[in-house]
Scaffold this motif. Structure first.
Motif, PDB file in Angstrom:
ATOM      1  N   ILE A  83       0.854  -1.182   0.000  1.00 13.87           N
ATOM      2  CA  ILE A  83       0.000   0.000   0.000  1.00 13.87           C
ATOM      3  C   ILE A  83       0.891   1.234   0.000  1.00 13.87           C
ATOM      4  O   ILE A  83       1.787   1.348   0.836  1.00 13.87           O
ATOM      5  N   GLY A  84       0.642   2.136  -0.945  1.00 12.67           N
ATOM      6  CA  GLY A  84       1.510   3.298  -1.072  1.00 12.67           C
ATOM      7  C   GLY A  84       0.772   4.608  -1.213  1.00 12.67           C
ATOM      8  O   GLY A  84      -0.352   4.662  -1.699  1.00 12.67           O
ATOM      9  N   GLU A  85       1.439   5.648  -0.804  1.00 16.62           N
ATOM     10  CA  GLU A  85       0.927   7.012  -0.885  1.00 16.62           C
ATOM     11  C   GLU A  85       1.887   7.840  -1.740  1.00 16.62           C
ATOM     12  O   GLU A  85       3.105   7.732  -1.588  1.00 16.62           O
ATOM     13  N   CYS A  86       1.346   8.665  -2.632  1.00 17.69           N
ATOM     14  CA  CYS A  86       2.144   9.519  -3.506  1.00 17.69           C
ATOM     15  C   CYS A  86       1.908  10.975  -3.135  1.00 17.69           C
ATOM     16  O   CYS A  86       0.764  11.425  -3.108  1.00 17.69           O
ATOM     17  N   LYS A  87       2.971  11.703  -2.864  1.00 23.28           N
ATOM     18  CA  LYS A  87       2.870  13.119  -2.513  1.00 23.28           C
ATOM     19  C   LYS A  87       3.720  13.934  -3.474  1.00 23.28           C
ATOM     20  O   LYS A  87       4.936  13.793  -3.502  1.00 23.28           O
ATOM     21  N   TRP A  88       3.080  14.796  -4.260  1.00 18.71           N
ATOM     22  CA  TRP A  88       3.742  15.584  -5.275  1.00 18.71           C
ATOM     23  C   TRP A  88       4.041  17.003  -4.783  1.00 18.71           C
ATOM     24  O   TRP A  88       4.584  17.830  -5.492  1.00 18.71           O
ATOM     25  N   GLY A  89       3.721  17.319  -3.544  1.00 21.59           N
ATOM     26  CA  GLY A  89       3.899  18.671  -3.023  1.00 21.59           C
ATOM     27  C   GLY A  89       5.347  19.112  -2.968  1.00 21.59           C
ATOM     28  O   GLY A  89       6.280  18.316  -3.059  1.00 21.59           O
TER      29      GLY A  89
END
Length: 163
Positions: A83-89
Motif C-alpha cells: 500500500i503506497g501514498e504519492c505526494k507531489w507537493g
C-alpha cells in the motif's frame, strides 16, 4: 491539448500569460495523474527486479467511500499487499502522512481483501517528491520502504535503458 488549446489565440501575442496559466495547472495535473502512474510502474519494475520485500503481480489504486489510496500492489497467491501514498507537493512530507498511511489507509484497504485481510501481510511505501522530514523518515524507516522522486526517476531511467 488541455493546456494549450484554450489559449491558442494568446500564444503568439502574450506567451508569458499563457505560460503562467499553464504552470499553475501543470503541478496539479502531474500530481494527480502522471506521478501516481509512475509510482505504480516503479512498484512493478522494482518487484520484477527483486528489490521489494514482496513480489507484486498487479498494481493499481484503491477507491472506496472511506479512503482513496494511490498505490496498491497485490500478490494474491502469497497473500501480500503493498500500500503506497504519492505526494507531489513542494514541502517535505511530515510524520502525519506516514501515520495516516499505516493507521487509516492501510486498514481500510486490507478490510476489502478476502477474509477481511486475515492472514495477509501488509507492506507500505511512501513516494514523496520533496522527501520526508526527519521524523517522517524515522517512522517510515521502521515500516519498510521510503522513496523520493529522485530515486524513483533514477530507477525508472535505469529500467528503460536496460530494455
Amino acid at each position: 491539448f488541455r493546456f494549450v488549446a484554450p489559449y491558442q489565440e494568446e500564444v503568439d501575442y502574450q506567451p508569458e500569460r499563457v505560460i503562467t496559466r499553464i504552470y499553475e495547472g501543470l503541478r496539479a495535473f502531474v500530481g494527480a495523474t502522471s506521478f501516481e502512474e509512475l509510482c505504480r510502474r516503479w512498484v512493478l519494475e522494482q518487484s520484477q527486479a527483486g528489490h521489494l520485500p514482496v513480489t507484486i503481480r498487479e498494481v493499481g489504486a484503491h477507491w472506496s467511500r472511506a479512503v482513496q489510496t494511490d498505490v496498491v500492489g497485490m500478490n494474491w497467491q502469497d497473500h501480500h499487499v503493498l500500500i503506497g501514498e504519492c505526494k507531489w507537493g513542494r514541502d517535505a512530507v511530515g510524520r502525519e502522512v506516514v501515520r495516516d498511511l499505516v493507521q487509516h489507509k492501510g486498514p481500510q484497504v486490507v478490510k476489502h481483501l478476502p477474509a477481511l485481510g486475515s492472514g495477509w501481510k501488509t507492506h507500505y511505501v511512501l513516494f514523496a517528491r520533496a522527501g520526508c522530514t526527519p521524523a517522517a523518515r524515522s517512522e517510515a524507516q521502521a515500516l519498510g520502504v521510503q522513496v523520493t522522486a529522485a530515486q524513483l526517476d533514477a530507477d525508472l531511467r535505469r529500467g528503460l535503458e536496460n530494455r
